[in-house]
Design a protein around this motif. Structure first.
Motif, PDB file in Angstrom:
ATOM      1  N   GLY A  13       0.809  -1.214   0.000  1.00  0.00           N
ATOM      2  CA  GLY A  13       0.000   0.000   0.000  1.00  0.00           C
ATOM      3  C   GLY A  13       0.843   1.265   0.000  1.00  0.00           C
ATOM      4  N   ASP A  14       0.178   2.408  -0.238  1.00  0.00           N
ATOM      5  CA  ASP A  14       0.806   3.728  -0.207  1.00  0.00           C
ATOM      6  C   ASP A  14       1.926   3.889  -1.236  1.00  0.00           C
ATOM      7  N   GLU A  15       1.760   3.257  -2.375  1.00  0.00           N
ATOM      8  CA  GLU A  15       2.799   3.328  -3.414  1.00  0.00           C
ATOM      9  C   GLU A  15       2.672   4.606  -4.245  1.00  0.00           C
ATOM     10  N   ALA A  40      -8.254   3.105   3.030  1.00  0.00           N
ATOM     11  CA  ALA A  40      -7.356   3.689   2.034  1.00  0.00           C
ATOM     12  C   ALA A  40      -7.138   5.175   2.308  1.00  0.00           C
ATOM     13  N   GLY A  41      -5.991   5.666   1.891  1.00  0.00           N
ATOM     14  CA  GLY A  41      -5.717   7.104   1.930  1.00  0.00           C
ATOM     15  C   GLY A  41      -4.897   7.436   0.700  1.00  0.00           C
ATOM     16  N   HIS A  42      -5.503   8.100  -0.262  1.00  0.00           N
ATOM     17  CA  HIS A  42      -4.840   8.368  -1.537  1.00  0.00           C
ATOM     18  C   HIS A  42      -4.606   9.868  -1.691  1.00  0.00           C
ATOM     19  N   GLY A 296       1.250   7.583   7.702  1.00  0.00           N
ATOM     20  CA  GLY A 296      -0.019   7.116   7.139  1.00  0.00           C
ATOM     21  C   GLY A 296      -0.991   8.245   6.807  1.00  0.00           C
ATOM     22  N   THR A 297      -1.580   8.185   5.612  1.00  0.00           N
ATOM     23  CA  THR A 297      -2.568   9.180   5.192  1.00  0.00           C
ATOM     24  C   THR A 297      -3.857   9.017   6.003  1.00  0.00           C
ATOM     25  N   THR A 298      -4.157   7.784   6.405  1.00  0.00           N
ATOM     26  CA  THR A 298      -5.394   7.510   7.130  1.00  0.00           C
ATOM     27  C   THR A 298      -5.185   7.528   8.635  1.00  0.00           C
TER      28      THR A 298
HETATM   29 MG    MG Z   1      -2.306   5.453   1.048  1.00  0.00          MG
END
Ligand code: MG
Ligand code: GDP
Ligand code: IMO
Length: 427
Positions: A13-15, A40-42, A296-298
């Motif tokens: 994740g988080d790529e 998810a956190g985009h 982390g975005t989330t």
């Molecule tokens: Mg993310």
């Protein structure tokens, strides 16, 4: 020419899936999220603005792209309404379609997430606590609430009351919140009223679109190593990010899914628990974490950092079916004097070149590295592939040759403009 493209995280994740989805959607007719939820956190950055999206697909900033939440997702209606409001307050117009078969996340799922984590002792997953696992548990158990049921007043009231009874029983001897029907129902009925205008049969919609030759982008959340089927079980999420899951998670034929862009961070990061063979600690890990803003975005948790792992990437390319890749955050590696690439593992005195099925064995593998000289120069303004430093080109060419997949995009900064596009990825 391919009219569909899946964008899939190749690691944990988080790529940088959000950044690439946003760019690719500039000429897409549809963008679809097909699994996961607000775990998810985009991140998307352009015009000095930065957005973090958790539910809506990252193609939302292109006004002509229709955005779809497909049946494979778990949807927190409160968070979705907040996300729609946030975007509208920034002047973003949204053309949204929500599958009538998507599963809903209710407040008790978040409590149950905590409850099951606490029971797991040595096998705590380190979840995002967004209720993802329990919502999928209810779906598989056939007791979940689907979007069409959520929007039907009678069915919603009946199922909510039943499910609250069950979850409150489970939570009885704990300090976790036990919601009453009257606490949840009036608030969530309002979300249903807001969201029902977007509900439709998205399988029908996408089937027609694909037959009309429209361009459809499928945006994965998480990454292949967090896949419930193929990831580092049990330290995974509860859905299948791999592109092979798209037909079942969207309701279109599998023959339409044949073009998949694997999103590859130039190093590796992981949040939450679980094995990570190339993890590094100390100065260089800290430097990469700070330079790459690896939090982390989330959940804001610091991400664990490691070198790129070709055994892991070959595995992900195989099980998910990548046809091309995008290398992300290459600029971050400018801080490293030397850069390592994992080309194999040692396990119990033997060399292995795939991922062992036992989590215990995967915890014990030792990476075999090939070392590259770093380029130690700022590349955040390089817009032409051949203008990259020769050390960076050597690094990229080695990865490309080992994986046997073309690197069609190289990303050298978080902004939309900091992107080298080598070939049309819809080819
Ligand atoms: Mg993310
Ligand atoms: P996602 O979950 O795969 O969409 O990725 P996240 O948004 O969680 O994490 C990727 C982070 O890297 C975000 O902060 C992005 O703004 C940032 N990012 C994406 N591409 C690049 C890049 O090429 N260079 C740098 N320095 N940052 C990038
Ligand atoms: P994006 O889409 C990174 C991780 C959690 C935990 C495990 C299970 O931004 O790449 P869950 O809440 O899904 O039950 O947690 O999966 N995880 C992610 N890690 N990026 C994500 O999403 C993630 N979504 C879940 O940290 O280890």
């Amino acid at each position: 020419m391919n009219k569909t493209l899946s964008i899939v995280g190749s690691q944990w994740g988080d790529e940088g899936k959000g950044k690439i989805t946003d760019i690719v959607c500039k000429d897409a007719d549809y963008v679809v999220r097909y699994q996961g939820g607000n775990n998810a956190g985009h991140t998307i950055e352009f015009d000095q603005k930065k957005y973090s999206l958790h539910i809506l697909p990252s193609g939302v900033f292109n006004p002509s792209t229709k955005i779809v939440i497909a049946n494979g997702m778990v949807v927190n209606p409160k968070k979705l309404v907040e996300e729609i409001n946030m975007l509208q307050s920034h002047g973003v117009s949204i053309s949204l379609y929500i599958s009538n078969r998507a599963a809903m996340i209710m407040p008790y799922h978040e409590e149950l997430d905590e409850y099951y984590e606490n029971l797991k002792l040595d096998f705590k997953v380190g979840t995002t606590r967004k209720g993802i696992g329990p919502a999928y548990m209810d779906k598989i158990n056939r007791s979940g609430i689907r979007m069409a049921e959520f929007c039907d007043k009678d069915i919603f009231a009946k199922k909510l009351s039943h499910n609250l009874e069950i979850s409150n029983n489970l939570l009885d001897d704990t300090k976790l919140t036990k919601y009453s029907f009257d606490q949840v129902h009036p608030e969530y009925e309002k979300y249903a009223e807001v969201l029902s205008q977007y509900m439709c049969d998205t399988s029908l919609l996408l089937d027609q679109a694909v037959k009309n030759g429209e361009k459809i982008v499928f945006e994965g959340a998480q990454g292949v190593m967090l896949d419930i089927e193929h990831g580092t079980y049990p330290f995974v999420t509860s859905s299948s990010p791999s592109s092979s899951s798209i037909p079942v998670n969207t309701g279109i034929g599998s023959h339409y899914i044949n073009n998949s862009l694997g999103i590859v961070k130039a190093y590796t990061s992981r949040v939450g628990e679980g094995p990570f063979p190339t993890q590094i600690e100390g100065d260089i890990a800290d430097l990469i974490r700070e330079t790459g803003r690896e939090y982390g975005t989330t959940t804001k948790r610091p991400r664990r950092i490691g070198w790129i792992d070709l055994v892991q990437l070959k595995y992900a390319a195989r099980v998910s079916g990548f046809t091309q890749i995008s290398i992300m955050l290459l600029d971050v590696l400018s801080v490293a004097k030397e850069i390592k690439v994992c080309i194999g593992y040692q396990l119990d005195g033997k060399e292995i070149y795939t991922i062992p099925p036992l989590e215990r064995d995967y915890q014990n593998v030792k990476p075999i590295y090939k070392t590259f000289t770093g380029w130690n120069t700022d590349i955040t303004n390089v817009l032409d592939y051949n203008s990259l430093p020769k050390e960076a080109l050597e690094y990229l060419e080695f990865i490309e040759a080992e994986l046997g997949l073309p690197i069609n995009i190289v990303s050298v900064g978080p902004d939309r403009l900091q992107t080298i596009i080598r070939n049309d990825i819809f080819q």
